[in-house]
Design a protein around this motif. Structure first.
Motif, PDB file in Angstrom:
ATOM      1  N   PHE A   1      -8.868   0.086   0.254  1.00  0.00           N
ATOM      2  CA  PHE A   1      -8.423   1.094  -0.702  1.00  0.00           C
ATOM      3  C   PHE A   1      -7.200   0.537  -1.684  1.00  0.00           C
ATOM      4  O   PHE A   1      -6.565   0.672  -1.064  1.00  0.00           O
ATOM      5  CB  PHE A   1      -8.657   2.103   0.224  1.00  0.00           C
ATOM      6  N   GLU A   2      -6.601   1.386  -2.579  1.00  0.00           N
ATOM      7  CA  GLU A   2      -6.175   1.370  -3.176  1.00  0.00           C
ATOM      8  C   GLU A   2      -5.182   2.099  -3.749  1.00  0.00           C
ATOM      9  O   GLU A   2      -6.021   3.353  -4.047  1.00  0.00           O
ATOM     10  CB  GLU A   2      -6.472   1.097  -4.845  1.00  0.00           C
ATOM     11  N   ALA A   3      -4.207   2.476  -3.017  1.00  0.00           N
ATOM     12  CA  ALA A   3      -3.773   3.784  -3.183  1.00  0.00           C
ATOM     13  C   ALA A   3      -3.640   4.068  -5.289  1.00  0.00           C
ATOM     14  O   ALA A   3      -3.407   3.161  -5.432  1.00  0.00           O
ATOM     15  CB  ALA A   3      -2.235   4.001  -3.050  1.00  0.00           C
ATOM     16  N   GLY A   4      -3.739   5.718  -4.387  1.00  0.00           N
ATOM     17  CA  GLY A   4      -3.891   5.619  -6.619  1.00  0.00           C
ATOM     18  C   GLY A   4      -4.571   6.530  -7.468  1.00  0.00           C
ATOM     19  O   GLY A   4      -4.823   6.955  -7.495  1.00  0.00           O
ATOM     20  N   THR A   5      -5.925   5.004  -6.288  1.00  0.00           N
ATOM     21  CA  THR A   5      -7.626   5.601  -7.048  1.00  0.00           C
ATOM     22  C   THR A   5      -7.862   6.658  -6.292  1.00  0.00           C
ATOM     23  O   THR A   5      -7.543   7.849  -5.484  1.00  0.00           O
ATOM     24  CB  THR A   5      -7.934   4.437  -6.949  1.00  0.00           C
ATOM     25  N   ASN A   6      -9.213   7.096  -6.754  1.00  0.00           N
ATOM     26  CA  ASN A   6     -10.134   8.261  -6.068  1.00  0.00           C
ATOM     27  C   ASN A   6     -10.370   8.192  -4.925  1.00  0.00           C
ATOM     28  O   ASN A   6     -11.664   7.777  -4.736  1.00  0.00           O
ATOM     29  CB  ASN A   6     -11.170   8.634  -7.293  1.00  0.00           C
ATOM     30  N   PHE A   7      -9.748   8.176  -3.614  1.00  0.00           N
ATOM     31  CA  PHE A   7     -10.209   8.338  -2.113  1.00  0.00           C
ATOM     32  C   PHE A   7     -11.859   8.606  -2.261  1.00  0.00           C
ATOM     33  O   PHE A   7     -12.495   8.274  -1.461  1.00  0.00           O
ATOM     34  CB  PHE A   7      -9.363   8.420  -1.429  1.00  0.00           C
TER      35      PHE A   7
END
Length: 187
Positions: free
Chosen positions: A63-69
């Protein structure tokens, strides 16, 4: 949802396990609704939800922080649904076409959920009921009894209980809609 204890020191996720758990916890209701919509009537939906949670946890480093979880979690969940369907392929139950499944998945992922607002409105509306009405609703929906057993316990007729519960549910529904409309939320 049972996750291993958070240990941010050996963290494969730059967010940290604690922050990831917070995001995953916040996403549980939409995730359950999403999977249930993709597996309507399938008694294994609960198992798929657990498998999706486990897979989301396993892939937390991706998971890339700052993207839509939520969108990321739904994509992982969709693959778990597809894996479940593959395992059930020999079953002759109704199966959605891939095109319909893709349409449902896309539309559900884009739905602006207002679950928290609806829950808050429900809590407020429940508090506005008379104590006896609130107690009746809470007792009925916490009860494992049949409606006939419940009515008998209260010394009332089944028909009378049905009418009362219907009126209370209608009243709560109207109250929730009014509260949501007053706060500008869409219905």
């Amino acid at each position: 949802m049972n996750l291993p204890p958070a240990d941010d020191s050996a963290d494969p996720n730059p967010l940290g396990d604690s922050a990831f758990v917070a995001l995953l916890t916040e996403c549980q209701l939409p995730l359950r609704l999403y999977i249930s919509a993709l597996l309507p009537g399938d008694p294994a939906a609960g198992d798929v939800i657990q498998q999706a949670n486990a897979k989301i946890w396993e892939k937390r480093g991706d998971f890339e922080a700052g993207t839509n979880f939520k969108a990321w979690a739904m994509a992982v969940a969709r693959f778990e649904v597809l894996n479940h369907r593959k395992r059930q392929a020999r079953d002759s139950r109704l199966r959605f076409s891939d095109e319909l499944e893709e349409t449902i998945a896309t539309e559900l992922a884009e739905v602006d959920d207002d679950f928290e607002e609806r829950q808050a409105a429900l809590r407020e509306c429940m508090q506005s009921l008379k104590p006896a009405s609130r107690d009746l609703l809470m007792r009925r929906y916490a009860s494992q009894q049949s409606l006939a057993e419940f009515a008998d316990q209260l010394g009332r007729s089944v028909g009378g209980i049905k009418v009362t519960l219907h009126r209370l549910r209608t009243s709560l529904g109207d109250c929730i809609q009014r509260r949501l409309a007053a706060t500008g939320d869409r219905q």
